[in-house]
Write an enzyme that holds these catalytic residues in place. Structure first.
Site, short mmCIF file in Angstrom:
data_model
loop_
_atom_site.label_atom_id
_atom_site.label_comp_id
_atom_site.label_asym_id
_atom_site.label_seq_id
_atom_site.Cartn_x
_atom_site.Cartn_y
_atom_site.Cartn_z
N HIS A 151 1.05 -1.67 4.07
CA HIS A 151 0.94 -1.52 5.53
C HIS A 151 1.04 -2.87 6.23
O HIS A 151 1.47 -2.94 7.38
CB HIS A 151 -0.39 -0.82 5.89
CG HIS A 151 -0.37 0.64 5.57
ND1 HIS A 151 -0.42 1.63 6.52
CD2 HIS A 151 -0.25 1.28 4.38
CE1 HIS A 151 -0.36 2.81 5.94
NE2 HIS A 151 -0.27 2.63 4.63
N ASP A 205 -1.75 0.12 13.44
CA ASP A 205 -1.35 1.11 12.44
C ASP A 205 -1.90 2.46 12.87
O ASP A 205 -3.09 2.59 13.19
CB ASP A 205 -1.96 0.67 11.10
CG ASP A 205 -1.34 1.38 9.92
OD1 ASP A 205 -1.24 2.62 9.97
OD2 ASP A 205 -0.96 0.70 8.97
N GLN A 249 9.25 -8.16 -5.23
CA GLN A 249 10.07 -6.97 -5.47
C GLN A 249 11.46 -7.07 -4.85
O GLN A 249 12.45 -6.63 -5.42
CB GLN A 249 9.34 -5.73 -4.95
CG GLN A 249 10.09 -4.44 -5.22
CD GLN A 249 9.20 -3.23 -5.21
OE1 GLN A 249 8.32 -3.08 -6.03
NE2 GLN A 249 9.43 -2.34 -4.26
N ASN A 294 7.72 1.76 1.68
CA ASN A 294 8.36 0.43 1.64
C ASN A 294 9.33 0.34 0.47
O ASN A 294 10.46 -0.13 0.63
CB ASN A 294 7.32 -0.68 1.52
CG ASN A 294 6.46 -0.79 2.75
OD1 ASN A 294 6.92 -1.19 3.79
ND2 ASN A 294 5.20 -0.39 2.63
N SER A 295 8.88 0.78 -0.70
CA SER A 295 9.75 0.72 -1.87
C SER A 295 10.99 1.59 -1.64
O SER A 295 12.11 1.22 -2.01
CB SER A 295 9.01 1.18 -3.13
OG SER A 295 7.97 0.28 -3.42
N1 UDP Z 1 5.63 -5.06 -4.12
C1 UDP Z 1 5.82 -6.37 -4.50
N2 UDP Z 1 5.72 -6.67 -5.82
C2 UDP Z 1 5.47 -5.75 -6.77
C3 UDP Z 1 5.30 -4.40 -6.38
C4 UDP Z 1 5.39 -4.10 -5.03
O1 UDP Z 1 6.06 -7.25 -3.67
O2 UDP Z 1 5.39 -6.14 -7.94
C5 UDP Z 1 5.72 -4.76 -2.68
C6 UDP Z 1 6.92 -3.90 -2.36
O3 UDP Z 1 8.05 -4.72 -2.15
C7 UDP Z 1 6.46 -3.13 -1.13
C8 UDP Z 1 4.95 -3.07 -1.27
O4 UDP Z 1 4.59 -4.01 -2.29
O5 UDP Z 1 6.82 -3.84 0.05
C9 UDP Z 1 4.45 -1.71 -1.72
O6 UDP Z 1 4.57 -0.81 -0.67
P1 UDP Z 1 4.93 0.71 -0.93
O7 UDP Z 1 4.93 1.37 0.42
O8 UDP Z 1 6.16 0.83 -1.71
O9 UDP Z 1 3.77 1.25 -1.83
P2 UDP Z 1 2.16 1.20 -1.72
O10 UDP Z 1 1.74 -0.05 -2.37
O11 UDP Z 1 1.79 1.26 -0.27
O12 UDP Z 1 1.76 2.41 -2.50
#
Ligand code: UDP
Length: 463
Positions: A25, A119, A341, A360-361
């Site tokens: 977020h 948010d 990522q 985000n992913s």
């Molecule tokens: N992310 C990252 N490194 C990792 C895994 C995830 O930087 O090893 C980042 C990814 O790029 C994304 C965020 O963490 O921007 C995860 O957000 P997402 O909405 O996909 O999933 P959530 O963590 O909210 O379940």
């Protein structure tokens, strides 16, 4: 003197951005702040004391000042609360007071605040903004498809859970099987506080001046058009660092705020050694947890697949790896606690992304043109996975057994289908198409750029 007075520029409008304090977020709100900054708006990020102390900030990527407020758990954050119920209640109660104190402090120091973008999970922020006569804008970090379903539940137009055999129909989306709705809809029991939050985020939208969404017009055109009939919706995504898309914001090549330290050079060195398109990248986000049995199936599936893999296993998940797995890890596999990522997804060695389908992913895969194997766990991920496979055509969902577990054979066959089969060819073609459309949306004059400009114009006219 009179001439000088006439030409004096007014100070820039100032916006507070207040994300829910989790990585998934914070990232979109930070990127939105960077876009606003590039258009002459002053921005300040507001987060909890615990989060602000945990942020491993890479300030070369951002110059956004941070202000902290209390959520009642300054030393341990949500983990210290023991349950999400306790945490969310404390955040609402202590956070409201603390946010009001911050606004008072800033204003008494001579700082003007023209808007608070919060948010939508923290709808109480709008009450605080209104107490001070400040305009509020709700920011939806999840897909419009998902919010549309939640809105129908909120309005009583969709019952929860939908009957087992029924199909769910909402404007702008194809019919969904009941189990393709977000988990809070088809299985509302286990997380009552979260369910309450997601269904009620719309309760005060009639009082917000803006509603922002981290999606882009062509990705969800029909849903967006329908939602625009309800609210002053501004579609401003995807909020991916500019250097991966339109390249207009120099140096914007990272979100800039990590809550976990990435094993960056290890990942890059390992990827650099691998042939083009040969690596399966696997990550399940910052928050969710796999059960031990599921973890084992993923581990042996990756092991059996014969392809190279890079797997993010957060430190808190590591003990669930099967005994012997780390020892048997060879040249073909790397397990890291966290990575950057975006840099991984854009690396030419990466051939596909096994993802939990956090939004985000999801957007990152689409924006970088990487085909996916969707392995959603809960919340909006299930509906995002449906969209990824059936609407956007950039990947496939891996099947679960009757216990809800993805077995290794299923994972392996999906990996082969995407990496080596015809389904992969189609997914890659579609992913490339979405990448082009994403760049078009955020580039100068694109649909998202225009919606950001409209917001900036509102700010400039009302201040
Ligand atoms: N992310 C990252 N490194 C990792 C895994 C995830 O930087 O090893 C980042 C990814 O790029 C994304 C965020 O963490 O921007 C995860 O957000 P997402 O909405 O996909 O999933 P959530 O963590 O909210 O379940």
């Amino acid at each position: 003197m009179a001439e000088q007075h006439k030409t004096k520029k007014p100070p820039p409008p100032h916006v507070l951005l207040f994300p829910f304090p989790s990585q998934g977020h914070i990232n979109p709100l930070i990127q939105f702040a960077k876009r606003l900054q590039s258009k002459g708006v002053k921005t300040t990020l507001v987060t909890t004391i615990f989060t602000s102390n945990s942020i491993l900030s890479n300030h070369s990527h951002t110059t956004i000042p941070i202000e902290s407020i209390s959520d009642g758990f300054d030393h341990g954050g949500s983990a210290a609360a023991g349950s999400s119920e306790i945490y969310l209640e404390s955040f609402r109660e202590v956070g409201s007071k603390s946010l009001a104190d911050l606004i008072r402090k800033l204003q008494s120091g001579g700082t003007t605040i023209n808007a608070i973008v919060y948010d939508s999970f923290m709808s109480w922020s709008l009450d605080v903004a209104m107490e001070f006569g400040i305009d509020g804008g709700a920011f939806l970090t999840q897909a419009c498809a998902v919010n549309n379903i939640y809105y129908h539940v909120y309005k009583g137009m969709l019952s929860i859970p939908p009957p087992d055999s029924s199909r769910v129909s909402v404007p702008g989306l194809p019919e969904l099987e009941y189990w393709e709705t977000p988990s809070f809809v088809h299985n509302p029991g286990p997380y009552p506080t979260w369910s309450h939050i997601v269904f009620n985020q719309f309760s005060n939208f009639h009082q917000t001046r803006w509603v922002f969404s981290n999606t882009f017009y062509k990705l969800e055109q029909q849903v967006i058009e329908w939602m625009k009939t309800l609210w002053p919706l501004r579609v401003v995504g995807p909020t991916i660092p500019s250097m991966y898309l339109d390249r207009r914001l120099e140096d914007d090549n990272d979100y800039g705020f990590n809550l976990i330290k990435p094993n960056h050079s290890e990942c890059m060195e390992w990827l650099n050694d691998k042939p083009k398109g040969s690596v399966v990248y696997v990550a399940f986000g910052s928050y969710g947890e796999l059960g031990p049995e599921q973890m084992e199936e993923v581990a042996w599936g990756l092991n059996d697949s014969e392809l190279n893999f890079l797997w993010v296993v957060r430190a808190s998940e590591e003990e669930k790896l099967p005994k012997g797995f780390m020892d048997r890890k060879s040249e073909k596999g790397l397990v890291v606690a966290w990575c950057r990522q975006l840099e991984v997804l854009s690396h030419e060695s990466v051939g596909c992304f096994v993802t939990h389908c956090g939004f985000n992913s999801t957007l990152e895969a689409i924006s970088l043109g990487v085909p996916v194997i969707a392995m959603p766990q809960w919340t909006d991920q299930i509906t995002n996975a449906k969209c990824l496979e059936d609407i956007w055509g950039v990947g496939i969902r891996v099947k679960r057994d009757e216990k809800g577990i993805v077995r290794r054979v299923n994972l392996v066959s999906c990996i082969e289908a995407i990496m080596e089969g015809e389904q992969g060819v189609v997914a890659r073609r579609n992913a490339k198409k979405w990448r082009d459309l994403t760049i078009e949306a955020v580039a100068e004059g694109g649909s998202s750029d225009k919606d950001i400009d409209a917001f900036v114009s509102d700010l400039n006219h009302s201040h």
